[in-house]
Design an enzyme around this catalytic site. Structure first.
Site, PDB file in Angstrom:
ATOM      1  N   CYS A   8     -15.142  40.080 -25.240  1.00 24.67           N
ATOM      2  CA  CYS A   8     -15.828  39.591 -24.066  1.00 24.67           C
ATOM      3  C   CYS A   8     -14.827  39.098 -23.045  1.00 24.67           C
ATOM      4  O   CYS A   8     -13.624  39.162 -23.265  1.00 24.67           O
ATOM      5  CB  CYS A   8     -16.778  38.474 -24.435  1.00 24.67           C
ATOM      6  SG  CYS A   8     -15.984  37.235 -25.422  1.00 24.67           S
ATOM      7  N   ARG A  33     -15.170  44.304 -19.926  1.00 20.58           N
ATOM      8  CA  ARG A  33     -14.894  43.818 -21.286  1.00 20.58           C
ATOM      9  C   ARG A  33     -16.175  43.629 -22.100  1.00 20.58           C
ATOM     10  O   ARG A  33     -16.115  43.356 -23.290  1.00 20.58           O
ATOM     11  CB  ARG A  33     -14.164  42.477 -21.218  1.00 20.58           C
ATOM     12  CG  ARG A  33     -12.839  42.546 -20.527  1.00 20.58           C
ATOM     13  CD  ARG A  33     -12.220  41.171 -20.443  1.00 20.58           C
ATOM     14  NE  ARG A  33     -11.809  40.699 -21.749  1.00 20.58           N
ATOM     15  CZ  ARG A  33     -10.652  40.986 -22.315  1.00 20.58           C
ATOM     16  NH1 ARG A  33      -9.788  41.743 -21.685  1.00 20.58           N
ATOM     17  NH2 ARG A  33     -10.343  40.518 -23.505  1.00 20.58           N
ATOM     18  N   TRP A  81     -19.931  41.149 -25.231  1.00 26.49           N
ATOM     19  CA  TRP A  81     -20.225  42.466 -25.809  1.00 26.49           C
ATOM     20  C   TRP A  81     -20.294  42.274 -27.308  1.00 26.49           C
ATOM     21  O   TRP A  81     -19.310  41.939 -27.947  1.00 26.49           O
ATOM     22  CB  TRP A  81     -19.102  43.441 -25.450  1.00 26.49           C
ATOM     23  CG  TRP A  81     -19.264  44.818 -25.994  1.00 26.49           C
ATOM     24  CD1 TRP A  81     -20.142  45.771 -25.558  1.00 26.49           C
ATOM     25  CD2 TRP A  81     -18.502  45.434 -27.049  1.00 26.49           C
ATOM     26  NE1 TRP A  81     -19.968  46.927 -26.275  1.00 26.49           N
ATOM     27  CE2 TRP A  81     -18.982  46.759 -27.197  1.00 26.49           C
ATOM     28  CE3 TRP A  81     -17.476  45.012 -27.884  1.00 26.49           C
ATOM     29  CZ2 TRP A  81     -18.457  47.641 -28.141  1.00 26.49           C
ATOM     30  CZ3 TRP A  81     -16.964  45.898 -28.827  1.00 26.49           C
ATOM     31  CH2 TRP A  81     -17.450  47.199 -28.940  1.00 26.49           C
ATOM     32  N   ASN A 105     -13.710  33.791 -26.668  1.00 29.49           N
ATOM     33  CA  ASN A 105     -13.506  35.202 -26.975  1.00 29.49           C
ATOM     34  C   ASN A 105     -12.702  35.252 -28.271  1.00 29.49           C
ATOM     35  O   ASN A 105     -11.642  34.639 -28.356  1.00 29.49           O
ATOM     36  CB  ASN A 105     -12.726  35.869 -25.831  1.00 29.49           C
ATOM     37  CG  ASN A 105     -12.336  37.301 -26.152  1.00 29.49           C
ATOM     38  OD1 ASN A 105     -12.972  37.953 -26.975  1.00 29.49           O
ATOM     39  ND2 ASN A 105     -11.290  37.779 -25.522  1.00 29.49           N
ATOM     40  N   GLY A 106     -13.219  35.953 -29.282  1.00 32.90           N
ATOM     41  CA  GLY A 106     -12.503  36.054 -30.548  1.00 32.90           C
ATOM     42  C   GLY A 106     -13.457  35.918 -31.712  1.00 32.90           C
ATOM     43  O   GLY A 106     -14.667  36.101 -31.557  1.00 32.90           O
ATOM     44  N   GLU A 486      -9.268  65.119 -24.896  1.00 29.14           N
ATOM     45  CA  GLU A 486      -9.500  64.109 -23.865  1.00 29.14           C
ATOM     46  C   GLU A 486     -10.685  64.516 -22.966  1.00 29.14           C
ATOM     47  O   GLU A 486     -11.510  63.686 -22.612  1.00 29.14           O
ATOM     48  CB  GLU A 486      -8.208  63.901 -23.047  1.00 29.14           C
ATOM     49  CG  GLU A 486      -8.288  62.927 -21.906  1.00 29.14           C
ATOM     50  CD  GLU A 486      -8.696  61.511 -22.297  1.00 29.14           C
ATOM     51  OE1 GLU A 486      -8.753  61.195 -23.491  1.00 29.14           O
ATOM     52  OE2 GLU A 486      -8.994  60.728 -21.377  1.00 29.14           O
ATOM     53  N   LYS A 490     -14.056  62.244 -22.561  1.00 27.42           N
ATOM     54  CA  LYS A 490     -14.562  61.766 -21.264  1.00 27.42           C
ATOM     55  C   LYS A 490     -16.034  62.124 -21.112  1.00 27.42           C
ATOM     56  O   LYS A 490     -16.844  61.309 -20.691  1.00 27.42           O
ATOM     57  CB  LYS A 490     -13.774  62.372 -20.082  1.00 27.42           C
ATOM     58  CG  LYS A 490     -12.365  61.896 -19.901  1.00 27.42           C
ATOM     59  CD  LYS A 490     -12.240  60.500 -19.327  1.00 27.42           C
ATOM     60  CE  LYS A 490     -12.163  59.450 -20.403  1.00 27.42           C
ATOM     61  NZ  LYS A 490     -10.879  59.113 -20.960  1.00 27.42           N
ATOM     62  N   GLU A 493     -18.294  60.017 -23.475  1.00 24.04           N
ATOM     63  CA  GLU A 493     -18.381  58.590 -23.165  1.00 24.04           C
ATOM     64  C   GLU A 493     -19.296  58.289 -21.992  1.00 24.04           C
ATOM     65  O   GLU A 493     -20.034  57.332 -22.012  1.00 24.04           O
ATOM     66  CB  GLU A 493     -17.032  58.028 -22.706  1.00 24.04           C
ATOM     67  CG  GLU A 493     -15.914  58.132 -23.594  1.00 24.04           C
ATOM     68  CD  GLU A 493     -14.734  57.357 -23.046  1.00 24.04           C
ATOM     69  OE1 GLU A 493     -14.583  56.205 -23.429  1.00 24.04           O
ATOM     70  OE2 GLU A 493     -13.965  57.929 -22.244  1.00 24.04           O
ATOM     71  N   HIS A 509     -12.231  79.191 -37.920  1.00 27.97           N
ATOM     72  CA  HIS A 509     -12.356  78.543 -39.224  1.00 27.97           C
ATOM     73  C   HIS A 509     -13.620  77.686 -39.307  1.00 27.97           C
ATOM     74  O   HIS A 509     -13.726  76.834 -40.181  1.00 27.97           O
ATOM     75  CB  HIS A 509     -11.117  77.696 -39.518  1.00 27.97           C
ATOM     76  CG  HIS A 509      -9.869  78.519 -39.571  1.00 27.97           C
ATOM     77  ND1 HIS A 509      -9.588  79.371 -40.609  1.00 27.97           N
ATOM     78  CD2 HIS A 509      -8.864  78.658 -38.682  1.00 27.97           C
ATOM     79  CE1 HIS A 509      -8.446  79.998 -40.372  1.00 27.97           C
ATOM     80  NE2 HIS A 509      -7.986  79.574 -39.199  1.00 27.97           N
ATOM     81  N   LYS A 608     -14.118  48.021 -22.449  1.00 28.59           N
ATOM     82  CA  LYS A 608     -12.820  48.588 -22.080  1.00 28.59           C
ATOM     83  C   LYS A 608     -11.712  48.144 -23.023  1.00 28.59           C
ATOM     84  O   LYS A 608     -10.863  48.913 -23.410  1.00 28.59           O
ATOM     85  CB  LYS A 608     -12.461  48.219 -20.646  1.00 28.59           C
ATOM     86  CG  LYS A 608     -11.128  48.841 -20.250  1.00 28.59           C
ATOM     87  CD  LYS A 608     -11.141  49.350 -18.854  1.00 28.59           C
ATOM     88  CE  LYS A 608      -9.913  50.161 -18.551  1.00 28.59           C
ATOM     89  NZ  LYS A 608     -10.035  51.550 -19.026  1.00 28.59           N
TER      90      LYS A 608
HETATM   91  C1  F6R Z   1     -11.522  56.154 -23.386  1.00 27.79           C
HETATM   92  C2  F6R Z   1     -10.929  54.831 -23.492  1.00 27.79           C
HETATM   93  C3  F6R Z   1     -10.616  54.302 -24.848  1.00 27.79           C
HETATM   94  C4  F6R Z   1      -9.253  53.602 -24.829  1.00 27.79           C
HETATM   95  C5  F6R Z   1      -8.996  52.917 -26.177  1.00 27.79           C
HETATM   96  C6  F6R Z   1      -7.626  52.288 -26.231  1.00 27.79           C
HETATM   97  O1  F6R Z   1     -11.792  56.502 -22.074  1.00 27.79           O
HETATM   98  O2  F6R Z   1     -10.703  54.176 -22.515  1.00 27.79           O
HETATM   99  O3  F6R Z   1     -10.665  55.309 -25.818  1.00 27.79           O
HETATM  100  O4  F6R Z   1      -8.270  54.554 -24.546  1.00 27.79           O
HETATM  101  O5  F6R Z   1      -9.967  51.938 -26.396  1.00 27.79           O
HETATM  102  O6  F6R Z   1      -7.472  51.306 -25.265  1.00 27.79           O
HETATM  103  P1  F6R Z   1      -6.036  50.793 -24.828  1.00 27.79           P
HETATM  104  O7  F6R Z   1      -5.350  51.940 -24.173  1.00 27.79           O
HETATM  105  O8  F6R Z   1      -6.298  49.669 -23.881  1.00 27.79           O
HETATM  106  O9  F6R Z   1      -5.343  50.362 -26.077  1.00 27.79           O
END
Ligand code: F6R
Length: 613
Positions: A8, A33, A81, A105-106, A486, A490, A493, A509, A608
């Site tokens: 959070c 967050r 979150w 947070n934690g 990737e 994207k 997500e 395969h 994030k």
């Molecule tokens: C995907 C995304 C996540 C982050 C992952 C690692 O779009 O953003 O998969 O890449 O949570 O986050 P970081 O790079 O902050 O360690």
């Protein structure tokens, strides 16, 4: 009773300004967050008003708008979150016991024992959270009696687990912040102070920060700040100025942060190159990094999560091909539990936008324990990975707010490429002529990305055509297999469309069984050593009436005529192909999600910065 783990954002304010407005604005910038519930506490001359709301920060803003009770210039706020423990008003922060109000947070690991003891002593609990034990514990010490600050110190030493906390009490105009294993920074403004989980929260008001270390406590009283440890011993931490600005953390006319960040990539990559390359001399170096003697390194590891992990997969290709040192790749959550075989002859590279991803931090600590040299590639100054690793190189992407990572990814690839040149030179594998040539290739990348962005409408049209499809297959080879991964990530997500990625050679395969006229196959394949092989895969898809969307730099080949759609990307060297090929894939996912009307910047169930396991 449910155990709760949360990621959070927390924020606090003390100064002359209108705290509720400042805190709500800051909280909105921390929403990446977490965004399932939010709350605020405002202090005003011996009274504290608390509001908590399920849903986004906007719901909380509406709740307190024009409410005179929320006037004051000291306060705390929180956006949550939940991974365990339902999102609800009663579980939302701030939590309160008697006169003490806390945002956290934690995870408090021993909260059940503490709760039991506190209950026996007559304290009544109102939520299912671990956090609620903190105000109760502080309050129980204050009743002994004990002064507010001492009660906090005492309480903090009894907590096991991780915490970043903001604490106020009803009686006095005091705010306290403390941290252990969860991120917390202090913003030093003009006659005002902030606490925040991350800098973008308050960048509109200051770019001067103190990065708290584990075991630090900050006391704000009479608009003065004192720093101490949990034993009340005075400590000194520098105030650091970050080059990020408030404007960088705003949408600047774009509909979403994600599309703004996609379009920022030429600048982000240029900023990542500045100061690191000396083209004439054929040299690459980093102001912030002094590598030890790397001639003894026998193995390199690259470890990360999600998109950053995809950058590592690309790193493996380019490092192994050029340095001829074996590179092992791992997902951080796997690495940390599998007792990896590494020692002093290993270099462990951790890649992370936030620098706060719990699994990646744990992987770094595991590597350190085993004697490896740890090097983090991070975007956030002062983050845990940046501070704790033996070495750090920063991506200069600027704040990334959209939950789906875009510019962080391409700047990570840029940094890995620069690191490759730096290490190649140090090891005597690359001479300055080679490095000069390779520098000149990456210098052209921002302009080439701009060209892709200038043609974004073509990808937008493609997105319109395919937006109703239910499944996608992405394929690529070599450095573009991670690009395919990737691209699929994207799309999943932000549009919630099912997408899978495979190394193109793996298609026969198994996944080839999926192909029919309803399955679009996204093929990422510039003309390189495996292009012809991938063309054969395209033929295999076409014979099974599959629909192919090709992303390539081949402007002439007749394959373009055969496939349903083709998007051209500029040419570059093999090592740098993914920086270009990923951009139209980011746009493709973005435009589909935008057409579908999903919450692009804050997709469901995601946060994030994943600061818990
Ligand atoms: C995907 C995304 C996540 C982050 C992952 C690692 O779009 O953003 O998969 O890449 O949570 O986050 P970081 O790079 O902050 O360690």
């Amino acid at each position: 009773m449910e155990e709760e783990e949360i990621v959070c954002g927390i924020v606090g304010y003390m100064g002359p300004g209108e705290a509720s407005r400042i805190l709500i604005e800051a909280l909105k910038r921390l929403e990446y967050r977490g965004y399932d519930s939010a709350g605020i506490a405002i202090w005003n001359e011996g009274k504290v008003e608390v509001a908590r709301k399920k849903g986004k920060v906007e719901e909380l803003r509406k709740e307190i708008a024009d409410n005179e009770k929320f006037q004051g210039n000291l306060g705390l706020a929180h956006t949550r979150w939940a991974t365990h423990g339902v999102p609800s008003e009663r579980n939302a922060h701030p939590h309160r016991a008697d006169d003490v109000i806390v945002v956290h947070n934690g995870i408090i690991e021993n909260y059940l024992e503490l709760k039991d003891e506190l209950r026996k002593a007559g304290q009544e609990f109102l939520s299912d959270t671990d956090t609620e034990v903190i105000p109760h514990l502080i309050s129980s010490f204050m009743r002994k009696p004990m002064a507010f600050i001492d009660a906090i110190r005492q309480a903090l030493t009894e907590l096991q687990g991780s915490f970043a906390v903001g604490i106020i009490n009803k009686k006095d105009r005091i705010m306290v912040a403390a941290k252990k294993e969860s991120p917390l920074i202090i913003g030093v403004g003009d006659g005002e102070y902030f606490i925040a989980s991350d800098a973008p929260a308050v960048l509109d008001r200051t770019n001067r920060f103190i990065f708290l270390e584990d075991g630090d406590m900050a006391v704000f009283k009479d608009n003065q700040l004192s720093l101490m440890d949990f034993q009340r011993k005075e400590i000194v931490r520098p105030v650091q100025t970050v080059s990020w600005t408030g404007v960088m953390a705003e949408k600047g006319g774009y509909k979403h942060f994600m599309v703004k960040e996609i379009f920022e990539q030429p600048r982000a990559i240029s900023d990542t190159l500045i100061g690191r390359i000396r083209e004439e001399q054929g040299e690459v170096g980093f102001e912030e990094l002094e590598l030890p003697d790397i001639s003894k390194i026998r193995k390199i590891w690259m470890v990360a999560c999600g998109t950053s992990y995809h950058a590592c997969l690309i790193g493996k290709h380019i490092f192994e091909a050029n340095l001829r040192i074996p590179v092992e790749i791992d997902i951080a959550s796997e690495f940390r539990y599998r007792d990896p075989i590494m020692g002093a002859d290993s270099m462990l590279i951790l890649v992370s936008q936030s620098g706060e991803t719990a699994d990646t931090i744990a992987a770094m600590r595991e590597g350190k324990k085993k004697g490896a040299y740890t090097l983090s590639v991070c975007n956030v100054l002062g983050s845990t990975l940046a501070r704790e690793a033996d070495g750090v190189v920063f991506t200069h992407a600027g704040p990334e707010i959209g939950v789906a990572s875009t510019k962080a990814f391409t700047t990570q690839i840029s940094v890995l490429y620069l690191l490759l040149l730096h290490m190649g030179q140090k090891l005597g594998i690359m001479d300055s002529d080679t490095v000069r040539d390779l520098i000149s290739e990456i210098k052209k990348i921002p302009r080439k990305i701009q060209k892709i962005l200038d043609d974004a409408h073509a990808v937008e049209e493609l997105a319109r055509k395919y937006m109703t499809c239910k499944d996608f297959l992405f394929i690529g080879r070599g450095v573009n297999f991670p690009t395919a991964l990737e691209g699929a990530l994207k799309l999943k997500e932000i549009s919630y469309i099912h997408a899978e990625a495979y190394a193109a050679g793996e298609m026969k395969h198994g996944p080839i069984a999926l192909i029919d006229e309803n399955l679009p196959v996204v093929v990422v394949s510039p003309v390189d050593q495996t292009y012809q092989k991938t063309c054969s895969n395209i033929e295999e898809v076409l014979t099974r009436r599959g629909r192919v969307i090709l992303f390539t730099d081949d402007a002439s080949h007749d394959m373009r005529q055969k496939v349903e759609n083709a998007i051209t990307v500029p040419e570059t060297i093999y090592e740098l192909e993914p920086i270009l090929t990923v951009v139209p894939l980011q746009l493709f996912a973005y435009y589909i999600a935008n057409f579908l009307g999903t919450d692009v910047d804050q997709p469901r169930n995601l946060a994030k910065s994943v600061t818990v396991e």
